[in-house]
Scaffold this motif. Structure first.
Motif, mmCIF file in Angstrom:
data_model
loop_
_atom_site.group_PDB
_atom_site.id
_atom_site.type_symbol
_atom_site.label_atom_id
_atom_site.label_comp_id
_atom_site.label_asym_id
_atom_site.label_seq_id
_atom_site.Cartn_x
_atom_site.Cartn_y
_atom_site.Cartn_z
ATOM 1 N N MET A 82 -14.754 -38.901 18.391
ATOM 2 C CA MET A 82 -14.269 -39.643 19.554
ATOM 3 C C MET A 82 -14.979 -40.988 19.708
ATOM 4 O O MET A 82 -14.338 -42.017 19.946
ATOM 5 N N GLU A 83 -16.297 -40.995 19.554
ATOM 6 C CA GLU A 83 -17.051 -42.252 19.665
ATOM 7 C C GLU A 83 -16.666 -43.213 18.546
ATOM 8 O O GLU A 83 -16.539 -44.421 18.767
ATOM 9 N N GLY A 84 -16.473 -42.686 17.341
ATOM 10 C CA GLY A 84 -16.053 -43.522 16.218
ATOM 11 C C GLY A 84 -14.694 -44.148 16.443
ATOM 12 O O GLY A 84 -14.480 -45.333 16.168
ATOM 13 N N VAL A 85 -13.757 -43.369 16.963
ATOM 14 C CA VAL A 85 -12.408 -43.891 17.229
ATOM 15 C C VAL A 85 -12.458 -44.942 18.337
ATOM 16 O O VAL A 85 -11.829 -45.999 18.221
ATOM 17 N N LEU A 86 -13.207 -44.686 19.403
ATOM 18 C CA LEU A 86 -13.322 -45.688 20.467
ATOM 19 C C LEU A 86 -13.906 -46.994 19.938
ATOM 20 O O LEU A 86 -13.452 -48.084 20.313
#
Length: 122
Positions: A82-86
């Protein structure tokens, strides 16, 4: 698996390279979820309208990413995804000057017994 869907506002249609973003999201999914490259598939869907609250402006835009995958990933792996996609959304997608852009990522589990897929080569 994972199946990745990216819904984005029509106001962003010409503002980012969907293929480049899709490839980057797939790489993050491979790295954080230990997924096979050919199992990561990202589809983009343009949304015609976004309404935010009761006072949302006509320039508001959104990018919403949903990652569907089989259960078994750790909370840490999901959080890293999730952090990578954001971070990728912040890097690849830019709203028009003065527009507010909302971004979100949702990770959802898929029941293995309720899922089938096939590859058809023409």
């Amino acid at each position: 698996m994972p199946q990745i869907s990216v819904d984005y506002s029509a106001g962003l249609a010409g503002g980012f390279d969907r293929r480049a973003l899709g490839l980057a999201i797939n790489r993050v999914a491979e790295e954080t979820l230990d997924a096979k490259p050919e199992s990561c598939r990202t589809v983009f869907r343009q949304s015609e309208e976004l309404v935010v609250g009761t006072t949302g402006g006509p320039t508001d835009v959104q990018v919403y990413v949903e990652v569907q995958m089989f259960p078994g990933r750790t909370p840490e792996a999901k959080a890293a995804l999730m952090e990578g996609v954001l971070a990728l959304l912040a890097e690849h997608v830019r709203p028009a000057p003065g527009a507010r852009m909302f971004t979100a990522v949702n990770v959802a589990g898929v029941d293995r017994e309720g899922y089938r897929n096939a590859v058809v080569v023409g």
